[in-house]
Design an enzyme around this catalytic site. Sequence first.
Site, mmCIF file in Angstrom:
data_model
loop_
_atom_site.group_PDB
_atom_site.id
_atom_site.type_symbol
_atom_site.label_atom_id
_atom_site.label_comp_id
_atom_site.label_asym_id
_atom_site.label_seq_id
_atom_site.Cartn_x
_atom_site.Cartn_y
_atom_site.Cartn_z
ATOM 1 N N LYS A 49 -14.632 19.130 -38.233
ATOM 2 C CA LYS A 49 -14.508 20.355 -39.045
ATOM 3 C C LYS A 49 -13.596 21.323 -38.292
ATOM 4 C CE LYS A 49 -17.440 23.223 -42.032
ATOM 5 N NZ LYS A 49 -16.653 23.024 -43.258
ATOM 6 N N LEU A 105 -15.185 14.700 -44.407
ATOM 7 C CA LEU A 105 -16.139 15.509 -43.655
ATOM 8 C C LEU A 105 -17.552 15.068 -44.042
ATOM 9 C CD1 LEU A 105 -16.220 18.106 -41.775
ATOM 10 C CD2 LEU A 105 -17.111 19.219 -43.810
ATOM 11 N N GLU A 121 -12.670 13.027 -51.047
ATOM 12 C CA GLU A 121 -13.522 14.210 -51.231
ATOM 13 C C GLU A 121 -12.658 15.279 -51.864
ATOM 14 O OE1 GLU A 121 -14.796 15.844 -47.457
ATOM 15 O OE2 GLU A 121 -12.890 15.363 -46.498
ATOM 16 N N TYR A 141 -15.233 24.791 -36.647
ATOM 17 C CA TYR A 141 -16.046 25.839 -37.269
ATOM 18 C C TYR A 141 -17.195 25.231 -38.054
ATOM 19 C CZ TYR A 141 -14.084 24.946 -41.944
ATOM 20 O OH TYR A 141 -13.747 24.366 -43.137
HETATM 21 N N1 PMP Z 1 -15.456 18.363 -47.348
HETATM 22 C C1 PMP Z 1 -14.650 19.359 -46.938
HETATM 23 C C2 PMP Z 1 -13.227 19.068 -46.639
HETATM 24 C C3 PMP Z 1 -15.177 20.675 -46.796
HETATM 25 O O1 PMP Z 1 -14.399 21.667 -46.381
HETATM 26 C C4 PMP Z 1 -16.534 20.901 -47.135
HETATM 27 C C5 PMP Z 1 -17.109 22.289 -47.031
HETATM 28 N N2 PMP Z 1 -17.520 22.558 -45.713
HETATM 29 C C6 PMP Z 1 -17.321 19.824 -47.555
HETATM 30 C C7 PMP Z 1 -16.751 18.558 -47.651
HETATM 31 C C8 PMP Z 1 -18.782 19.998 -47.889
HETATM 32 O O2 PMP Z 1 -19.530 20.125 -46.716
HETATM 33 P P1 PMP Z 1 -20.919 20.929 -46.709
HETATM 34 O O3 PMP Z 1 -21.774 20.341 -47.769
HETATM 35 O O4 PMP Z 1 -21.455 20.678 -45.345
HETATM 36 O O5 PMP Z 1 -20.585 22.368 -46.973
#
Ligand code: PMP
Length: 287
Positions: free
Chosen positions: A146, A202, A178, A32
Amino acid sequence: MPTVHLNGQFLPLEEARVPVMDRGFLFGDGVYEVIPVYDRQPFRLEEHLSRLQDSLDGIRLANPHSVAEWTALIERIVRDAEWEDVGVYLQVTRGPGPRDHAFPREVRPTVFLMPLELPAPPAELVANGVAAITAEDIRWSRCDIKATALLANVLLRQLSVDAGCAETLLIRDGQLMEGSASSVFLVKDGVILAPPKTRLILPGITYDVALELAGREGLPYRVRPIAEAELRAADEIWITSSTKEILAVTRLDGQPVGDGRPGPLYRRMIALYQAYKHTVMRGNPAP
Ligand code: PMP
């Protein structure tokens, strides 16, 4: 009732139906994206679609749409949305098939898009920061994908909900990874520190924006592994995501971070981020 897209059709959310034999339902076999849209202008669309391609490659599922087709689908969701600012949620699963772990012989992917309301982060949180806890990272070793299979993230996020906190920061083998749904940064002695993009985190789009802005403004930063002890001794901690933007973590596991207030580099970064976001909102090309 929001208009959503399911497999080629636009229809009201309540009317969208997926067969129970969909592998997204049975196995969490899908990926997603959430694309923030400000003033009906998608933010970093190309980067989100490129990460979608990487996620699809990671699960060996052919991309059912070209970039132009995705863009048109997203534009239609944005056009029909009741809000000016939305998060466009899009999901691709490996579709229906017999309940067998192995891929079906004939794959008919399920494509779903819906608008999510995207309120700006509350001013109170931007001004005062949020509390977070830490937990052992119990996820798998392909966190760069993702994936819709978010059970570990769900359980980890709930730990912080139960503790009355905004996020759970994840530690794997003594290293900071993270958040359960966010990227993380530290500040120590005036230097911004970011964990490297490996398969264990991610690759955050907001993470990239923050580092780009730091580079452009000449703010010192290093991308390198971060030990748990450094997290606990940090002057500042930030979490970033497309929906949270950038928030300071001002309490970690019940202890104040730095002086317990959002720090000077946070205040600088959030101002840069908001200015950057506004250039996109006005429909201007990114500076
Ligand atoms: N890490 C994880 C596990 C996430 O779910 C998200 C949110 N999508 C992020 C980092 C941050 O990614 P982004 O800045 O692309 O929203």
